[in-house]
Motif scaffolding. Sequence first.
Motif, mmCIF file in Angstrom:
data_model
loop_
_atom_site.group_PDB
_atom_site.id
_atom_site.type_symbol
_atom_site.label_atom_id
_atom_site.label_comp_id
_atom_site.label_asym_id
_atom_site.label_seq_id
_atom_site.Cartn_x
_atom_site.Cartn_y
_atom_site.Cartn_z
ATOM 1 N N VAL A 2 0.846 -1.197 0.000
ATOM 2 C CA VAL A 2 0.000 0.000 0.000
ATOM 3 C C VAL A 2 0.881 1.247 0.000
ATOM 4 O O VAL A 2 0.616 2.216 -0.726
ATOM 5 N N TYR B 38 -5.712 3.693 6.083
ATOM 6 C CA TYR B 38 -5.325 2.279 6.111
ATOM 7 C C TYR B 38 -4.733 1.896 7.463
ATOM 8 O O TYR B 38 -5.132 0.896 8.068
ATOM 9 N N HIS C 220 -7.312 -6.024 -1.094
ATOM 10 C CA HIS C 220 -6.225 -5.069 -1.343
ATOM 11 C C HIS C 220 -6.126 -4.676 -2.808
ATOM 12 O O HIS C 220 -5.585 -3.613 -3.120
ATOM 13 N N MET D 220 -8.003 -1.540 -3.436
ATOM 14 C CA MET D 220 -7.270 -0.441 -2.803
ATOM 15 C C MET D 220 -6.182 0.078 -3.743
ATOM 16 O O MET D 220 -6.045 1.293 -3.946
ATOM 17 N N TYR E 263 -11.097 3.065 -2.831
ATOM 18 C CA TYR E 263 -10.163 2.762 -1.744
ATOM 19 C C TYR E 263 -10.905 2.644 -0.413
ATOM 20 O O TYR E 263 -10.677 1.689 0.354
ATOM 21 N N LEU F 298 -11.480 -0.683 1.974
ATOM 22 C CA LEU F 298 -11.109 -0.718 3.383
ATOM 23 C C LEU F 298 -12.277 -1.186 4.250
ATOM 24 O O LEU F 298 -12.083 -1.897 5.248
#
Length: 394
Positions: free
Chosen positions: A212, A254, A286, A289, A330, A334
């Motif tokens: 990330v 995050y 992920h 993301m 994103y 999450l």
Amino acid sequence: MTDGTARPSRPRLRLLAEDASVTELELFFDLVLVFAFTQVDDLAAHHTTAVNMLRALLVLAVMWWVWIGYAWLGNVAQADVGLIRLALFSAMGAGLIVAVVIPEAFEDMSGGLHGPLVFALAYLVIRLIHLVSFWVISAKDPQLRRQVTRWSAGSITIGTTLLIIAAQAHGTAQIWWWIGAVVGDMGWTLLAGNEWRLNSAGHFAERHGLIVIVALGESIVSIGMGVAGLPVSWPIIAGVLLALSVSGLLWSAYFDAAADHVEKALKQARGPRRVQIARNCYTYWHFPMVVGIVALALGSKKVMAELGGTEDHALTGIPLLALYGGPVLYLLALIGFRHYATGVVLWARLLTAGILVALTPLAWHLPALGALALLAAVLAVLISWERWRYPECV
């Protein structure tokens, strides 16, 4: 002449310990993905059309699948020892070729080798190195050997075969072959079983947290590339700081109220549940993301380009949708990441995502700098509220 002292033999493999951390070699391996992210961003920025955005997404999915396979491999056997060390260096070579060929992944340039086929064959090499490595590791582990056998029966054959076919196709047919390859890989992995080994929950969580950061780092590079060669001005300074703030706020989203909770749930889980959390929260959640961050990078680059002109024009079309849609995706990822592992829904983030969607038509009519400032303000309110509401998470 020798002194008669036997040298200790170097191990071919060393299983990862529960308390292991990410190795320097794994971080070195990630540099290939840094370059790939930049290439995908350039591919998307070259022609901001819906078809080209889909192409960029498909390439990003393939590169993600390259990385994710070696993230699982490095959690079973230590990455910087013996055969796995050799496997990672070999995969880096093939991965760098794949990244270099990204501009030709769909359309071959005149002269040289056939770009789409080189992309597909280099991807095949990466997957075969990964498969052979897992096959060697599982020699004395019947459970893992069964899992590897089931997984390889479909994942290797579907993804790589369809990409090779796609390399010979054109237009809409080529896109569909690519979609089939990506869906086949991801779908078969989901259905292939839960008998994978996860030797270190901490290592696995750290590995994904670092990727990330890598993606967010690429978004910062895009900010700089967007103003490269332009004379500095107050709007550019303001735009750079606002874009950096957005990346920093996504970093906080995050690590402040999601990563630690999911890592704790992963450490406490046992058996198939542990594998399911690792696969669904990290392998799958992920990915959107990372897509969201790359989309933000595209939008930020376009904002910087607008600020370099004589007038601050409005950001519209796909660049604006990327600027706002990236953070929305994103945040939604999450939410799914945290919910699957803990059952908790981050309602403030869901509300924030809805607000950003609702504000997109307004941002369409704002100057580019104003649209970026509005995005930063909304995200700042979310993070400030969470820091006040959940002080134990920061």
